[in-house]
Design an enzyme around this catalytic site. Sequence first.
Site, short mmCIF file in Angstrom:
data_model
loop_
_atom_site.label_atom_id
_atom_site.label_comp_id
_atom_site.label_asym_id
_atom_site.label_seq_id
_atom_site.Cartn_x
_atom_site.Cartn_y
_atom_site.Cartn_z
N ASP A 199 2.03 9.14 -0.73
CA ASP A 199 0.90 8.64 0.05
C ASP A 199 1.18 7.16 0.34
OD1 ASP A 199 -1.83 8.24 1.00
OD2 ASP A 199 -2.20 7.32 -0.96
N ILE A 200 0.49 6.60 1.32
CA ILE A 200 0.70 5.18 1.64
C ILE A 200 -0.36 4.29 0.99
CG2 ILE A 200 0.70 3.45 3.47
CD1 ILE A 200 2.08 5.43 5.29
N ASP A 201 -1.56 4.31 1.54
CA ASP A 201 -2.59 3.35 1.13
C ASP A 201 -3.10 3.62 -0.29
OD1 ASP A 201 -3.05 1.80 3.74
OD2 ASP A 201 -3.14 3.89 4.38
N GLY A 234 -2.85 9.72 5.70
CA GLY A 234 -3.93 10.00 6.64
C GLY A 234 -3.70 9.27 7.95
N ASN A 271 -7.97 12.82 -0.49
CA ASN A 271 -7.15 13.54 0.48
C ASN A 271 -5.76 13.88 -0.06
OD1 ASN A 271 -6.14 10.94 0.53
ND2 ASN A 271 -6.04 10.79 2.75
#
Length: 287
Positions: A8-10, A43, A227
């Site tokens: 995931d990034i954030d 996302g 998510n």
Amino acid sequence: MYKIIAIDIDGTVYSRKHGVHELTKLALKKAREKGIKIVIATGRTISTTRLIAKKLDLLNTSIPFIGQNGGQVFSYETNGKVKIRYTKKFTNKQVNQIFNIIKQHKAHAFCYTLDENIAYKNKGISIFFWWMKKRSQRNVKVYKPNKKLESQITKYICFGKKENMRQMRKKVEDLGFSAFSFSYVTNAKENIEINPIGVNKGYGLEYVAKELNIKPEEILFFGDGENDLEAIKFAGTGVAMKNSKLEIVKKAADDITSLTADQGGVGEYIFKYVLKEEIPKEFSIKK
């Protein structure tokens, strides 16, 4: 032996305060050198994912990435072009249905579309809208039910009072749509993302695994948000970030990083359990 490290990034490899930690950059670079494929699962859209992919030296790899919470799978090809595997979108009937629900709950909506240059919003102006407009760099149009969309909507981001958002979320989920929420700006407000029916990062990760002919048990996934839940469950090893604020995410995970995203938690975990190497002395690890 892991064949995919999905990130995931954030809140996972990127933090608002410190960006991407150098330890995480180094660990992912070393993992790639060992033949492990690095897959971004976010996302974000193609354009906003590109910024982080560049920082991680993951552009032009032709490796499929997961965007829009699993609503899209795409790759940055070696020739510099983008190859899209699929993009999930809402039907016109569903779009109108969701906008009506948004209106009923007095929410602000910002909508991504198939066209990376176009977004839609509902009536009204807010700080949330201006922030999203600046971040997306899109031409934003006001949705009108009797006017044909210039590009089909792929994801909604909605913002409003927490109680209104909770009620709205229940309505859209009762209709079968995917919804993910996280605290945003103040405790009295909430941000909710709405994706088409059946969309989540686990769905996207399964698609990527099949394309690359890799088994779930050969996948290591890192995430911190709601998510990320389905991807954490799908991967052979799903790892939650120490900084995750959601107990449901930590309980679903097989493991939790010792460090936060700010501290290079993904990098430290990879060095310890994947590379099985000592962390270089120039990195001062404070737990």
